[in-house]
Design a protein around this motif. Structure first.
Motif, PDB file in Angstrom:
ATOM      1  N   ILE A 193      38.213 -34.635 -26.404  1.00 46.64           N
ATOM      2  CA  ILE A 193      36.862 -34.967 -26.891  1.00 46.64           C
ATOM      3  C   ILE A 193      36.814 -36.421 -27.357  1.00 46.64           C
ATOM      4  N   ILE A 196      32.423 -54.501  -4.228  1.00 40.00           N
ATOM      5  CA  ILE A 196      32.025 -53.364  -5.069  1.00 40.00           C
ATOM      6  C   ILE A 196      33.299 -52.716  -5.587  1.00 40.00           C
ATOM      7  N   TYR A 217      28.858 -53.979  -8.705  1.00 39.52           N
ATOM      8  CA  TYR A 217      28.668 -54.746  -7.474  1.00 39.52           C
ATOM      9  C   TYR A 217      28.727 -56.226  -7.882  1.00 39.52           C
ATOM     10  N   LEU A 244      24.522 -44.730  -6.407  1.00 38.28           N
ATOM     11  CA  LEU A 244      25.863 -44.357  -6.899  1.00 38.28           C
ATOM     12  C   LEU A 244      25.965 -44.568  -8.410  1.00 38.28           C
ATOM     13  N   VAL A 245      25.342 -45.643  -8.890  1.00 39.94           N
ATOM     14  CA  VAL A 245      25.340 -45.899 -10.341  1.00 39.94           C
ATOM     15  C   VAL A 245      24.676 -44.730 -11.059  1.00 39.94           C
ATOM     16  N   GLU A 269      26.857 -41.651 -10.963  1.00 38.85           N
ATOM     17  CA  GLU A 269      27.973 -41.786 -11.910  1.00 38.85           C
ATOM     18  C   GLU A 269      27.492 -41.566 -13.341  1.00 38.85           C
ATOM     19  N   ARG A 270      26.284 -42.070 -13.627  1.00 35.21           N
ATOM     20  CA  ARG A 270      25.706 -41.882 -14.954  1.00 35.21           C
ATOM     21  C   ARG A 270      25.523 -40.397 -15.258  1.00 35.21           C
ATOM     22  N   LEU A 283      31.918 -47.997   0.313  1.00 37.02           N
ATOM     23  CA  LEU A 283      30.857 -49.005   0.282  1.00 37.02           C
ATOM     24  C   LEU A 283      31.458 -50.417   0.331  1.00 37.02           C
ATOM     25  N   VAL A 302      32.464 -41.324  -8.468  1.00 36.12           N
ATOM     26  CA  VAL A 302      31.999 -42.056  -7.287  1.00 36.12           C
ATOM     27  C   VAL A 302      33.056 -43.024  -6.748  1.00 36.12           C
ATOM     28  N   SER A 355      22.123 -52.624 -12.069  1.00 34.06           N
ATOM     29  CA  SER A 355      21.960 -51.357 -11.357  1.00 34.06           C
ATOM     30  C   SER A 355      20.503 -50.928 -11.231  1.00 34.06           C
ATOM     31  N   ALA A 388      32.665 -45.618  -3.705  1.00 31.07           N
ATOM     32  CA  ALA A 388      32.669 -47.058  -4.005  1.00 31.07           C
ATOM     33  C   ALA A 388      33.596 -47.780  -3.033  1.00 31.07           C
ATOM     34  N   ASN A 438      32.813 -28.985 -24.917  1.00 33.21           N
ATOM     35  CA  ASN A 438      32.974 -29.637 -26.218  1.00 33.21           C
ATOM     36  C   ASN A 438      32.836 -28.652 -27.375  1.00 33.21           C
ATOM     37  N   ILE A 454      30.748 -48.176 -11.930  1.00 31.26           N
ATOM     38  CA  ILE A 454      30.847 -48.899 -10.665  1.00 31.26           C
ATOM     39  C   ILE A 454      30.083 -50.226 -10.789  1.00 31.26           C
ATOM     40  N   PRO A 493      35.010 -49.665  -8.152  1.00 26.88           N
ATOM     41  CA  PRO A 493      34.792 -48.507  -9.030  1.00 26.88           C
ATOM     42  C   PRO A 493      35.263 -48.829 -10.444  1.00 26.88           C
ATOM     43  N   LEU A 495      22.761 -52.305  -1.234  1.00 28.72           N
ATOM     44  CA  LEU A 495      22.286 -52.436  -2.615  1.00 28.72           C
ATOM     45  C   LEU A 495      21.624 -51.138  -3.095  1.00 28.72           C
ATOM     46  N   LEU A 532      18.438 -54.455  -9.520  1.00 24.03           N
ATOM     47  CA  LEU A 532      19.241 -55.026  -8.427  1.00 24.03           C
ATOM     48  C   LEU A 532      19.117 -56.550  -8.341  1.00 24.03           C
ATOM     49  N   TYR A 549      24.259 -48.564  -3.664  1.00 25.20           N
ATOM     50  CA  TYR A 549      24.956 -48.890  -4.910  1.00 25.20           C
ATOM     51  C   TYR A 549      24.162 -48.376  -6.115  1.00 25.20           C
ATOM     52  N   SER A 550      22.845 -48.620  -6.072  1.00 24.59           N
ATOM     53  CA  SER A 550      21.988 -48.187  -7.176  1.00 24.59           C
ATOM     54  C   SER A 550      22.028 -46.658  -7.330  1.00 24.59           C
TER      55      SER A 550
END
Lengths: 162, 133
Positions: free
Chosen positions: A25, A106, A75, B21-22, B25-26, B38, B31, A138, B35, B92, A73, A108, B15, A141, B18-19
């Motif tokens: 945690i 790019i 870019y 994938l972001v 991931e959030r 890409l 990802v 992100s 990545a 949790n 990630i 990770p 691009l 862009l 990528y957006s």
């Protein structure tokens, strides 16, 4: 009533599970301040073997190292500029010098890459080679300057006469 | 041969991916593999942009295949991320409850356990009476 040895085993398992759970945690909720890194390496991919002098119009190779510790990630765009004493960038403003090359990558979260950059400079004299790290946001862009850069002074000599 | 417009379209597509994938991931998706794919597509694109002799249709097709593959997999990636995000509070809370229960059990039973083990380890001992008068 549970036997004492059984209870000892149960207790040991629970304590270990509790510690592991708590640690996981803590680890997941830990959000440190992310950062990106850029560095220049010489032709042999080593720190310190940078060329001091190059011949104008003759290609040479440098390597650029980029690391992503932003926690997501990224870019990136490495923009190479050719400047002088008055065009050194800082952490808030990029250099005003002319762009001569651009490399995009790019990465990770936690990733890094070492990319070759082949350059050919025609301006003779003492020049400043600047490598700026930019990134695409992100959401919109747009390309933003990260505030990170690396630079290298070079003496560019005229073409040797045969 | 690929035109400058094709390059621009592919760059725009990278691009956008990528957006996405972001965002995935959030939401909790891993990802890293996408990545890398890409990055591969981007490297191929940069290579063909830098080549003066033009680009074969094969390279263009490879870039497009990689980008399509990532685009196709993003919905599944987002779904897995959402599932992981839904599971996270349960994990949790369970871990927190486990810690609380282990503390309570330790507090309640540890003294008894220690005394019982202490006695068990010394069960063969002989007790000598010492005259303290």
């Amino acid at each position: 009533m549970i036997d004492d040895e059984v209870m000892a085993v149960i207790l040991a398992i629970m304590v270990v599970a509790g510690v592991v759970g708590y640690a996981s945690i803590l680890r997941e909720s830990w959000v440190g301040e992310g950062f990106s890194a850029i560095g220049i390496l010489g032709p042999e991919k080593r720190i310190g073997d940078y060329p001091r002098e190059v011949v104008a119009g003759q290609s040479f190779r440098l390597w650029v190292f980029v690391a992503n510790y932003e926690g997501r990630i990224m870019y990136y765009s490495v923009i190479v500029k050719l400047g002088n004493e008055s065009s050194i960038p800082n952490s808030t403003a990029p250099s005003i010098a002319d762009e001569i090359k651009r490399v995009e990558l790019i990465l990770p979260s936690g990733g890094n890459a070492t990319l070759p950059i082949d350059l050919n400079i025609t301006r003779v004299g003492r020049v400043l080679l600047i490598f700026e790290l930019w990134y695409y946001t992100s959401d919109s862009l747009d390309l933003h300057y990260s505030g990170k850069w690396a630079h290298l002074w070079l003496n560019v000599t005229g073409v040797p006469r045969g | 041969m690929l035109s400058a417009q094709n390059h621009e379209d592919n760059r725009e597509r990278i691009l956008k991916i990528y957006s996405r994938l972001v965002e995935a991931e959030r939401r909790g998706a891993d990802v890293s593999n996408h990545a890398e794919l890409l990055l591969k597509a981007l490297e191929m694109l940069s290579e063909v942009e830098g080549s003066k002799g033009g680009v074969s249709g094969d390279v263009a097709s490879n870039i497009s295949t990689i980008l399509s593959k990532i685009e196709d997999e993003i919905p599944a990636l987002e779904a897995s991320g959402e599932a992981a995000a839904r599971l996270k509070p349960i994990v949790n809370v369970t871990a927190g409850a486990g810690i609380a229960v282990s503390i309570a059990i330790t507090y309640l039973y540890m003294p008894r356990l220690i005394s019982s083990l202490w006695l068990r380890l010394r069960r063969d001992w002989l007790v000598r009476v010492v005259d303290r008068r």
